[in-house]
Design a protein around this motif. Sequence first.
Motif, short mmCIF file in Angstrom:
data_model
loop_
_atom_site.label_atom_id
_atom_site.label_comp_id
_atom_site.label_asym_id
_atom_site.label_seq_id
_atom_site.Cartn_x
_atom_site.Cartn_y
_atom_site.Cartn_z
N PRO A 3 -10.88 -0.89 -0.27
CA PRO A 3 -10.65 -1.87 -1.35
C PRO A 3 -9.15 -2.07 -1.59
N THR A 4 -8.78 -3.30 -1.91
CA THR A 4 -7.37 -3.61 -2.17
C THR A 4 -6.82 -2.74 -3.29
N SER A 5 -7.63 -2.42 -4.29
CA SER A 5 -7.15 -1.59 -5.39
C SER A 5 -6.75 -0.19 -4.90
N GLU A 7 -5.67 0.47 -1.78
CA GLU A 7 -4.43 0.24 -1.04
C GLU A 7 -3.25 0.12 -1.99
N ASP A 8 -3.41 -0.63 -3.07
CA ASP A 8 -2.34 -0.81 -4.05
C ASP A 8 -1.95 0.52 -4.69
N TRP A 23 4.58 -2.57 3.59
CA TRP A 23 3.21 -2.92 3.26
C TRP A 23 3.04 -4.41 3.41
N LEU A 25 -0.09 -7.42 3.47
CA LEU A 25 -1.51 -7.77 3.36
C LEU A 25 -1.77 -9.00 4.21
N THR A 33 -7.64 -9.23 10.98
CA THR A 33 -6.32 -8.67 10.65
C THR A 33 -5.63 -8.14 11.90
#
Length: 61
Positions: A3-5, A7-8, A23, A25, A33
């Motif tokens: 999930p992007t959260s 990764e963040d 980093w 995206l 990707t």
Amino acid sequence: MIPTSTEDATRGVYCDSRITTRWTLYPGDHLLTDQQAKDDVVKWLGDRFAGRPEPGNCPLS
């Protein structure tokens, strides 16, 4: 899939720890990707083998 959260949050910990981090995206799923990132990855590896430092792209704080 990550999930992007997540990764963040990982990027935040790396940057807060002053770990040089690049980093980027890319839109799409994992297989899309790969194709989008390949030129960036090859350049990044070439720069490391050439001894060029990685400046990172953590947000300024």
